[in-house]
Design an enzyme around this catalytic site. Structure first.
Site, PDB file in Angstrom:
ATOM      1  N   ASP A  45      38.443  40.151 -10.096  1.00 60.15           N
ATOM      2  CA  ASP A  45      39.594  39.592 -10.595  1.00 60.15           C
ATOM      3  C   ASP A  45      40.739  40.584 -10.749  1.00 60.15           C
ATOM      4  OD1 ASP A  45      38.204  41.563 -12.237  1.00 60.15           O
ATOM      5  OD2 ASP A  45      37.648  40.125 -13.821  1.00 60.15           O
ATOM      6  N   SER A  46      40.700  41.695 -10.287  1.00 59.60           N
ATOM      7  CA  SER A  46      41.911  42.553 -10.216  1.00 59.60           C
ATOM      8  C   SER A  46      42.858  41.695  -9.526  1.00 59.60           C
ATOM      9  CB  SER A  46      41.519  43.828  -9.383  1.00 59.60           C
ATOM     10  OG  SER A  46      41.052  43.302  -8.221  1.00 59.60           O
ATOM     11  N   ASP A  84      33.789  38.407  -8.257  1.00 55.39           N
ATOM     12  CA  ASP A  84      33.922  38.617  -9.956  1.00 55.39           C
ATOM     13  C   ASP A  84      33.707  37.555 -10.585  1.00 55.39           C
ATOM     14  OD1 ASP A  84      33.945  41.203 -10.496  1.00 55.39           O
ATOM     15  OD2 ASP A  84      36.264  41.459 -10.194  1.00 55.39           O
ATOM     16  N   LYS A 112      29.609  39.332  -9.520  1.00 57.25           N
ATOM     17  CA  LYS A 112      29.493  40.567 -10.267  1.00 57.25           C
ATOM     18  C   LYS A 112      30.025  40.164 -11.910  1.00 57.25           C
ATOM     19  CE  LYS A 112      32.864  43.741  -9.953  1.00 57.25           C
ATOM     20  NZ  LYS A 112      33.305  43.886 -11.238  1.00 57.25           N
ATOM     21  N   GLU A 114      30.511  41.883 -16.054  1.00 52.32           N
ATOM     22  CA  GLU A 114      30.855  43.240 -16.729  1.00 52.32           C
ATOM     23  C   GLU A 114      30.057  43.069 -18.282  1.00 52.32           C
ATOM     24  OE1 GLU A 114      35.041  43.451 -17.313  1.00 52.32           O
ATOM     25  OE2 GLU A 114      35.250  43.487 -15.162  1.00 52.32           O
ATOM     26  N   GLU A 181      32.290  52.260 -13.366  1.00 53.49           N
ATOM     27  CA  GLU A 181      33.588  52.740 -13.348  1.00 53.49           C
ATOM     28  C   GLU A 181      34.194  53.783 -14.429  1.00 53.49           C
ATOM     29  OE1 GLU A 181      38.045  50.341 -13.356  1.00 53.49           O
ATOM     30  OE2 GLU A 181      36.221  49.260 -13.311  1.00 53.49           O
TER      31      GLU A 181
END
Length: 265
Positions: A45-46, A84, A112, A114, A181
């Site tokens: 999602d960067s 993501d 993925k 978070e 991270e």
């Protein structure tokens, strides 16, 4: 050419063979990365920051990630491909499964998410429905408004112990992979050694099983602030992108990258 799978990553961890991964967002770069030896890619999602110009990942949608996942899959059909799940795309069980299914149909091998222990029911639900999950702990960019910015996590003992507990809880819930991270290298080592699943670091020192960089950071084309953990491999390769990616892989596999200058204590 055989496809890279999670069984390969688990074997690499057992063999203590470090591996390099990158983000990718289109077919051309995905193909180029794969041809140089990158075997694991992430449609992050960067993309909200690198491609869309936002100042965070929060505006990114599942449809955005799915679009780029389809492109990357076409460019790198044999890579293990992570995608993501964007901000608020896994708030309810029904929403989570629908969005994860969309990303898997787009070509992802794994999604993925978070978050820590609170995410375990979600991870378990997906794992039970044959959706492989990668966890993400430490600096989780979707929580930027809670953290008050992009800051190193886990420096205090209480926070470090909680992160380790979260990692173990995610593994027990069925996560097959973990991204760690922006944490101190000592904590990254504790987590990597405590888990049976592979751990991929970004800003976590050279002690994790694998490394990942946003492709723009690895090629020195990130606008604005450059993270401490990033390294411009293109500048060290006479402007040759293929040589830059090969250098990145070599330095990760040898443990030369990340060096102390890229590492948080």
């Amino acid at each position: 050419m055989k496809a890279t799978t999670m069984s390969h990553l688990r074997q690499w961890k057992l063999e203590k063979r470090k591996f390099a991964t990158l983000t990718a967002y289109d077919a051309s770069f995905a193909q180029l990365f794969a041809e140089q030896g990158i075997e694991v890619l992430l449609v992050g999602d960067s993309l909200g920051m690198t491609l869309q110009g936002f100042d965070s990942t929060l505006p990114v949608t599942t449809a955005d990630v799915a679009y780029h996942t389809r492109a990357v899959r076409r460019g790198a059909p044999h890579c293990l491909l992570l995608a993501d799940m964007p901000f608020m795309s896994y708030a309810t069980p029904e929403q989570t499964f629908a969005n994860a299914a969309e990303l898997m149909r787009a070509g992802a091998n794994m999604v993925k998410l978070e978050g820590g222990s609170w995410l375990c029911d979600t991870v378990r639900m997906l794992a039970e429905r044959a959706v492989p999950v990668c966890g993400h702990l430490g600096l989780t960019p979707q929580s930027v408004n809670i953290f008050g910015g992009y800051k190193v996590q886990g420096r205090e003992e209480v926070a470090a112990n909680q992160l380790l507990k979260d990692a173990q809880a995610l593994e027990n819930a069925g996560a097959q992979l973990l991204v760690l991270e922006c944490v101190p290298v000592e904590l990254a080592q504790r987590v990597t050694e405590a888990l049976a699943i592979p751990v991929i670091g970004i800003g976590a020192g050279n002690v994790t099983d694998g490394q990942i960089l946003v492709m723009h950071d690895a090629l020195g084309i990130t606008g604005g602030h450059t993270p401490k953990f990033s390294k411009n491999f293109l500048a060290q390769s006479a402007g040759d992108i293929r040589a830059a990616i090969k250098l990145y892989i070599q330095e990760v596999e040898s443990g030369a990258y990340p060096a102390e200058e890229h590492t948080f204590q």
